[in-house]
Design an enzyme around this catalytic site. Structure first.
Site, PDB file in Angstrom:
ATOM      1  N   SER A  26       0.806  -1.228   0.000  1.00  0.00           N
ATOM      2  CA  SER A  26       0.000   0.000   0.000  1.00  0.00           C
ATOM      3  C   SER A  26       0.836   1.273   0.000  1.00  0.00           C
ATOM      4  O   SER A  26       0.333   2.339  -0.372  1.00  0.00           O
ATOM      5  CB  SER A  26      -0.936   0.020   1.216  1.00  0.00           C
ATOM      6  N   ASP A  56      -2.565   8.683   7.603  1.00  0.00           N
ATOM      7  CA  ASP A  56      -3.530   7.797   8.253  1.00  0.00           C
ATOM      8  C   ASP A  56      -2.770   6.925   9.254  1.00  0.00           C
ATOM      9  O   ASP A  56      -1.568   7.152   9.479  1.00  0.00           O
ATOM     10  CB  ASP A  56      -4.331   7.004   7.210  1.00  0.00           C
ATOM     11  N   HIS A 116       0.252   5.194   7.003  1.00  0.00           N
ATOM     12  CA  HIS A 116       0.910   5.714   5.803  1.00  0.00           C
ATOM     13  C   HIS A 116       1.359   7.164   5.963  1.00  0.00           C
ATOM     14  O   HIS A 116       0.604   8.000   6.489  1.00  0.00           O
ATOM     15  CB  HIS A 116      -0.037   5.605   4.599  1.00  0.00           C
TER      16      HIS A 116
END
Length: 362
Positions: free
Chosen positions: A36, A327, A330
């Site tokens: 991600s 977040d 990240h």
């Protein structure tokens, strides 16, 4: 006179054409593999919960819309793409728009939730595991060969910059996912790290066999310092000692494995990026980098805004540039830019055996 005019016309036309073609010839393709941290939207096309295709993701992206990037704006591949002169970042491989001449720009094969191991991220169901990302890379080369022929495809791949970012999920979403996880019962932490490194080595060799010759390999960040881990595992407000121990074991062994691979191959194909140190710089002294905090996520809820997902119902900071983390897991776009600056220009402390600027000059 007519002959002279025609000659001048064709000379000017030829020079103009050369000026148009030259930048295209110099621009390198860019390929991205991993999780991600570098996924630019492949998971949008999959039946998975590991996705970032809803607001407030993308709030600072040029379109101000979610794209599947796990960021408020640009992610690391976007910023590297800017730095190496790409007019646009490589598209997700699953995007229906990636066809024709756009294939020559490269492709992003990354998929949120995946790890080095195939059993990492099983809770996310349908994600593109590493072996499948490499299968897609082989498929991509077949598609490009149909456009420009096998020889030119080989040249495009060998001159391309390749980024691979994977490994963090093998700890966060596997070994430490639940108490007494299957992998933690099977391996001590030291043995698990050795196993991960041996499996990662196989993936890098497959990349080499598929023609990659300029590969950036990032280590894990400081796993225990993400707001998610501060919310769930912190003692006295500090980073999770156990996850920090995992990163401290894993990252040096990754560098040694890369050195060994380069020695075996006989050239510096693989470049190790010390992303743990890059993160720790701004985590340990956020104010020095213009951040207000490195402990609280901009978007989230609960302690440190570190619990659950970033959604439209989450707490959302008004100025993302003040936060090192977007977040619970990240980095923000601003933090990503600091990381890429070190990838481009960092000393041997950050980049082994050379930074990306030096690599591009070779």
């Amino acid at each position: 006179m007519a002959i002279s005019s025609n000659f001048n016309y064709w000379m000017i036309f030829g020079l103009t054409l050369a000026m148009i073609v030259a930048p295209l010839a110099e621009a390198r393709a860019f390929f991205v593999f991993g999780d991600s941290l570098v996924d630019s939207g492949n998971n949008n096309y999959l039946a998975t919960t590991a996705r970032a295709d809803a607001p407030p993701y993308g709030i600072d992206y040029p379109t101000h819309r979610p794209t599947g990037r796990f960021s408020n704006g640009l992610n690391i591949p976007d910023i590297i793409g800017e730095q190496i002169g790409q007019s646009q970042p490589p598209l997700p491989y699953l995007s229906p728009v990636l066809k024709g001449h756009k294939l020559l720009n490269g492709a992003n094969f990354a998929s949120a939730g995946i790890g080095i191991l195939n059993d990492t991220g099983i809770q996310f169901l349908n994600i593109i595991r590493m072996f499948r990302q490499l299968d897609y890379f082989e498929e991509y080369q077949g598609r490009v060969s149909g456009l420009i022929g096998a020889q030119k495809t080989g040249e495009l791949v060998s001159k391309a910059i390749v980024l691979i970012t994977v490994g963090g999920n093998d700890f966060v979403n596997n070994y430490y996912l639940v108490p007494f996880s299957a992998r933690s019962r099977q391996f001590s932490l030291q043995d698990y790290v050795k196993y991960l490194i041996s499996e990662y080595r196989k993936l890098l060799m497959r990349l080499y066999e598929l023609g990659a010759r300029q590969v950036l390999v990032t280590g894990t960040g400081p796993l225990g310092c993400a707001p998610a881990e501060l919310a769930m595992r912190s003692t006295n407000g500090g980073c999770s000692a156990e996850l920090q121990r995992a990163a401290a074991l894993y990252n040096p062994q990754l560098v040694e494995m890369i050195k060994g691979l380069n020695s075996e191959i006989g050239e510096n194909v693989f470049i190790a990026a010390n992303t743990q140190q890059m993160h720790m710089d701004f985590i340990s002294d956020p104010q020095a980098y213009g951040f207000t905090t490195s402990k609280i996520a901009c978007c989230g809820q609960g302690p440190n805004n570190g619990l659950g997902l970033c959604t439209i119902l989450s707490n959302l900071c008004p100025d993302r540039d003040h936060y090192a983390f977007w977040d619970p897991f990240h980095p923000s776009e601003k933090a990503n830019r600091i990381i890429v600056q070190q990838i481009m220009n960092g000393s041997i402390q950050y980049m082994t055996p050379m930074n990306l600027t030096t690599l591009l000059a070779n």
